[in-house]
Design an enzyme around this catalytic site. Structure first.
Site, short mmCIF file in Angstrom:
data_model
loop_
_atom_site.label_atom_id
_atom_site.label_comp_id
_atom_site.label_asym_id
_atom_site.label_seq_id
_atom_site.Cartn_x
_atom_site.Cartn_y
_atom_site.Cartn_z
N ASP A 1 0.82 -1.22 0.00
CA ASP A 1 0.00 0.00 0.00
C ASP A 1 0.86 1.27 0.00
OD1 ASP A 1 -2.33 -1.43 0.02
OD2 ASP A 1 -2.95 -0.89 2.05
N ASP B 1 -6.65 -7.99 13.89
CA ASP B 1 -6.23 -9.34 14.27
C ASP B 1 -7.04 -9.85 15.46
OD1 ASP B 1 -5.11 -7.40 15.91
OD2 ASP B 1 -3.05 -8.11 15.71
#
Length: 495
Positions: free
Chosen positions: A92, A240
């Protein structure tokens, strides 16, 4: 209701919550000590080509000039059949590293490695968005994930993949190592805290079937598990933890491997540590807000697992309780010496100093496992525990702001932690282009709190009729040192 009564009530609630958390840690210690280290479960036989599953390694990166080359070269050394391995570089980046990374990947492709450079024109969903997009085209049945500062050993896949022969296992997580543990006091403190999480907490929870979390890196997912749990979502800063809970609520099992260490680099400048702490603590609070009722209402888990799960999600909120106790401890000192009829209350409340003793014992077990037994190591541990607790409390204002934002639903951008590659650049990290140059307004308040707790130490000498009251003096000394360290280091890092 008087101001004194309000202070006493708030102070008491915060103390009790800390004590409850300490008892949970003590329970995890008992679990850790009793955990069976041997595992005789069925495993894939990777020497049999028919049992070797297809694996995709995902490397989510964003502007990683200093560690990108090291990351790619290290991943290229992973020992696994090339016809069953795919590597996705989920890039990114918005700076010049996009081109240098592309060039490096081309070189690795020429060696026969199946490695792809996947870029996006936006950062929708941040890391979670990149992982989700990569997953759509991933060829692997299992998805290993590494952040850019992690350096898995060449046999990493061979030590983790075999456990997935058990079809109930959705995740295998490994323990983080620290390649620059002894670089500075700051890295020692971070290593101390992370070691406690990756030994006491992860083993303590996992050994009894309580919920644990994939730690965002150095772990491997069953692709089916990710999809079944609802895929990656970018509505919290700790995607996560979010996916981990959704997966376990769907009855997927997690396997934690304490004996498989995955080395990584700790932040060496306090601004980087601050941004990492802010993201982790705010994300924890966001996940409590998102997951609390799902955990409570779940029919699939025991009451004890629910309690541990809720306390796990409230980990970061302990910083808020610590800050409340710290700030109110000085007015409580004066209340104690002003109102004689509250003597019994303060005798009862002194019992809760046991929380500190519990933390001391729990962390000693972790420290002993890493550094060994003996008087010398124990003396070193005492000093380390004092410094760790002091500096952890010094971060309590910064982390409490993160926690409050998380609980209140205030959204913010995913600010990734700058990486440094200390082994290569050594002390040149000060020229790192990604380091935040401005001083947060929070730092000014941390300086004010340093002075406030200096006043708390002074107060010990002047309150009461018997020549002072020194019961809270050690506490105020630790707070003075902790906030002083955070304040001074934060200013010095900008000079």
């Amino acid at each position: 209701m008087t101001i004194e009564t309000i202070i006493i009530v708030i102070y008491t609630i915060a103390i009790l919550l800390i004590f409850l958390y300490a008892l949970a840690q003590l329970n995890l210690l008992f679990n850790y000590i009793s955990a069976k280290r041997k595992n005789n479960s069925a495993k894939f036989n990777l020497s049999n080509p028919d049992e070797v599953p297809y694996v995709t390694i995902q490397l989510p990166v964003y502007n990683e000039m200093y560690v990108m080359e090291r990351l790619l070269d290290n991943i290229a050394k992973i020992d696994y059949p090339h016809d069953k391995l795919e590597i996705q570089v989920l890039d990114d980046s918005t700076d010049e590293t996009v081109n240098s990374t592309a060039a490096h990947i081309k070189k690795l492709q020429q060696t026969g490695l199946d490695i792809k450079h996947i870029t996006r024109t936006n950062r929708v969903g941040f890391k979670a968005g990149a992982l989700k997009e990569g997953l759509e085209i991933a060829k692997g049945e299992f998805i290993a994930i590494f952040d850019s500062d992690f350096l898995p050993k060449s046999d990493w896949l061979k030590r983790t993949v075999p456990y997935f022969k058990n079809k109930d296992i959705g995740v295998v997580q490994t323990r983080w190592g620290h390649i620059n543990r002894n670089y500075s006091l700051l890295t020692k403190i971070q290593a101390f805290a992370l070691d406690a999480h990756f030994t006491l907490e992860q083993v303590g929870r996992n050994s009894k079937g309580h919920f644990i979390n994939f730690n965002g890196t150095a772990g491997i997912w069953r692709k089916q598990c990710i999809i079944d749990a609802g895929n990656w979502e970018g509505d919290t800063l700790t995607e996560d933890l979010d996916l981990s809970y959704r997966a376990q609520l769907k009855n997927w099992k997690f396997k934690y491997l304490e004996d498989v260490e995955t080395p990584a680099e700790l932040p060496v400048v306090i601004s980087a540590a601050r941004s990492q702490q802010f993201r982790w603590n705010k994300g924890g609070a966001e996940n409590f807000r998102k997951m609390m009722w799902r955990v409570i209402k779940s029919q699939n888990i025991s009451a004890k697992t629910k309690v541990h799960g809720l306390l796990h999600l409230l980990n970061s909120t302990m910083f808020l309780n610590i800050l409340i106790v710290a700030v109110l401890s000085i007015p409580m000192l004066y209340i104690k010496n002003e109102y004689a009829h509250l003597k019994t209350y303060f005798l009862v409340m002194s019992f809760f100093v046991l929380s500190t003793v519990i933390f001391f014992v729990c962390y000693w077990v972790m420290y002993r496992n890493i550094y060994g037994k003996g008087i010398k190591n124990f003396v070193g541990y005492i000093g380390m525990f004092f410094v760790f607790f002091s500096i952890a409390m010094g971060f309590s204002l910064h982390n409490s702001i993160a926690v409050l934002e998380g609980h209140l639903g205030k959204k913010s951008e995913f600010v990734r932690t700058p990486k440094f590659n200390i082994s290569k650049f050594k002390d040149n990290w000060k020229n790192n282009k990604y380091i935040k140059k401005t001083v947060s307004v929070h730092v000014i308040f941390e300086g004010a709190l340093m002075l406030y707790f200096g006043f708390g130490m002074y107060s010990a000498f002047v309150v009461g009729d018997q020549g002072g009251d020194f019961g809270l003096f050690p506490f105020h000394l630790m707070l003075f040192i902790g906030f002083g360290y955070v304040f001074i280091k934060s200013l010095a890092s900008k000079v």
